[in-house]
Each structure stands twice: as C-alpha cells, then as structure tokens.
Design a protein around this motif. Structure first.
Motif, PDB file in Angstrom:
ATOM      1  N   UNK A  20       1.945   9.740  11.895  1.00 42.84           N
ATOM      2  CA  UNK A  20       3.099   9.815  12.321  1.00 42.84           C
ATOM      3  C   UNK A  20       3.869   8.472  11.802  1.00 42.84           C
ATOM      4  N   UNK A  21       5.025   8.012  12.137  1.00 42.82           N
ATOM      5  CA  UNK A  21       5.686   6.723  11.714  1.00 42.82           C
ATOM      6  C   UNK A  21       4.809   5.683  12.463  1.00 42.82           C
ATOM      7  N   UNK A  22       4.500   5.446  13.252  1.00 38.89           N
ATOM      8  CA  UNK A  22       3.729   4.538  14.275  1.00 38.89           C
ATOM      9  C   UNK A  22       2.363   4.326  13.434  1.00 38.89           C
ATOM     10  N   UNK A  23       1.760   5.347  12.934  1.00 36.88           N
ATOM     11  CA  UNK A  23       0.252   5.027  12.542  1.00 36.88           C
ATOM     12  C   UNK A  23       0.194   5.461  11.056  1.00 36.88           C
ATOM     13  N   UNK A  24      -0.513   4.882   9.973  1.00 34.91           N
ATOM     14  CA  UNK A  24      -0.531   5.323   8.817  1.00 34.91           C
ATOM     15  C   UNK A  24      -1.495   6.564   8.361  1.00 34.91           C
ATOM     16  N   UNK A  25      -2.382   6.989   9.351  1.00 32.39           N
ATOM     17  CA  UNK A  25      -3.284   8.233   9.090  1.00 32.39           C
ATOM     18  C   UNK A  25      -4.556   7.494   8.412  1.00 32.39           C
ATOM     19  N   UNK A  26      -5.201   8.398   7.651  1.00 37.68           N
ATOM     20  CA  UNK A  26      -6.579   8.095   7.091  1.00 37.68           C
ATOM     21  C   UNK A  26      -6.908   9.052   5.957  1.00 37.68           C
ATOM     22  N   UNK A  27      -7.855   8.478   5.354  1.00 37.52           N
ATOM     23  CA  UNK A  27      -8.453   9.288   4.091  1.00 37.52           C
ATOM     24  C   UNK A  27     -10.020   9.127   4.228  1.00 37.52           C
ATOM     25  N   UNK A  28     -10.730  10.005   3.814  1.00 37.29           N
ATOM     26  CA  UNK A  28     -12.128   9.845   3.553  1.00 37.29           C
ATOM     27  C   UNK A  28     -12.570  10.417   2.254  1.00 37.29           C
ATOM     28  N   UNK A  29     -13.442   9.885   1.499  1.00 34.94           N
ATOM     29  CA  UNK A  29     -13.927  10.691   0.294  1.00 34.94           C
ATOM     30  C   UNK A  29     -15.400  10.742   0.295  1.00 34.94           C
ATOM     31  N   UNK A  30     -15.995  11.998  -0.178  1.00 35.57           N
ATOM     32  CA  UNK A  30     -17.391  12.051  -0.520  1.00 35.57           C
ATOM     33  C   UNK A  30     -17.535  12.417  -1.996  1.00 35.57           C
TER      34      UNK A  30
END
Length: 120
Positions: free
Chosen positions: A84-94
């Motif tokens: 949401x607006x207050x947190x950027x989120x995340x991503x993971x790659x394999x």
C-alpha cells in the motif's frame, strides 16, 4: 626447511563430513501453479510459453519463465507483491534451476499471510 603436510591444516573423514544428497534441478512447476484458483487469480500464458499469474486486485504477481526471463541472467521465477502507499512491497527472483518445491514453499507462505481487505 621441510614441512610435513600431514601435521598441518584441516583433516577429516568421510563420516565427519556427513555427506548429503541435495535437491537440485527445476523440478515440476505444477507444485507452484496448483496453488492458484481461477476464482482469486488471473493466469496468462504468453507467446513464449511463459506463465503469468496475478491476483484479481493486481497486487500479487508470479511469473514463470522456463527458458529464462528476457533481459535477465537466467531468472526463472519472479514473485512480487505491491504494498500500500505506506510500504513499497517486495519482490523475489529464483533462477531457472531453482527446485520448484522451494518456489512453491515461498509462494505458499506469501499466500498464507494474505488477508481479504474489508472496506468500511
């Protein structure tokens, strides 16, 4: 000066190494893909036979690239969650050789921690 090698350094036995067999290789992607339902997720197979799965709200994305994601160095799986607006989120790659069962465990954890949003 002569140094005898057997008196210096690290010595061990096969038993002390506790040799193991480790799971390697891509495995079966169905262990990942079977976690998704058409009710909650969109599934698209593109012209390269890459698979794209997204949540209905668009905040979850999983891509499977059996021959590697274009423009990367062997990325086989991409998992991303937009915050949401207050947190950027995340991503993971394999990479393409990561066992699918490992990816499945990561996906299962992400899905288990999601909650429906109640408005009002």
């Amino acid at each position: 000066m002569t140094v005898e090698g057997s008196k210096h350094g690290f010595a061990t036995t096969i038993e002390a190494l506790r040799l193991r067999s480790w799971q390697v290789g891509p495995g079966q992607p169905s262990s990942v893909i079977d976690q998704f339902t058409a009710e909650d997720f969109n599934l698209i197979v593109d012209d390269r036979a890459d698979l794209h799965i997204s949540s209905k709200d668009g905040r979850f994305y999983l891509g499977w690239f059996p021959t590697g994601r274009p423009g990367t160095d062997g990325e086989g799986w991409k998992l991303a969650v937009t915050g949401p607006a207050e947190f950027p989120g995340y991503h993971v790659s394999f990479d393409v050789d990561t066992p699918a069962e490992l990816v499945a465990a990561a996906v299962a954890h992400v899905l288990a921690t999601s909650r429906p949003v109640t408005l009002g």
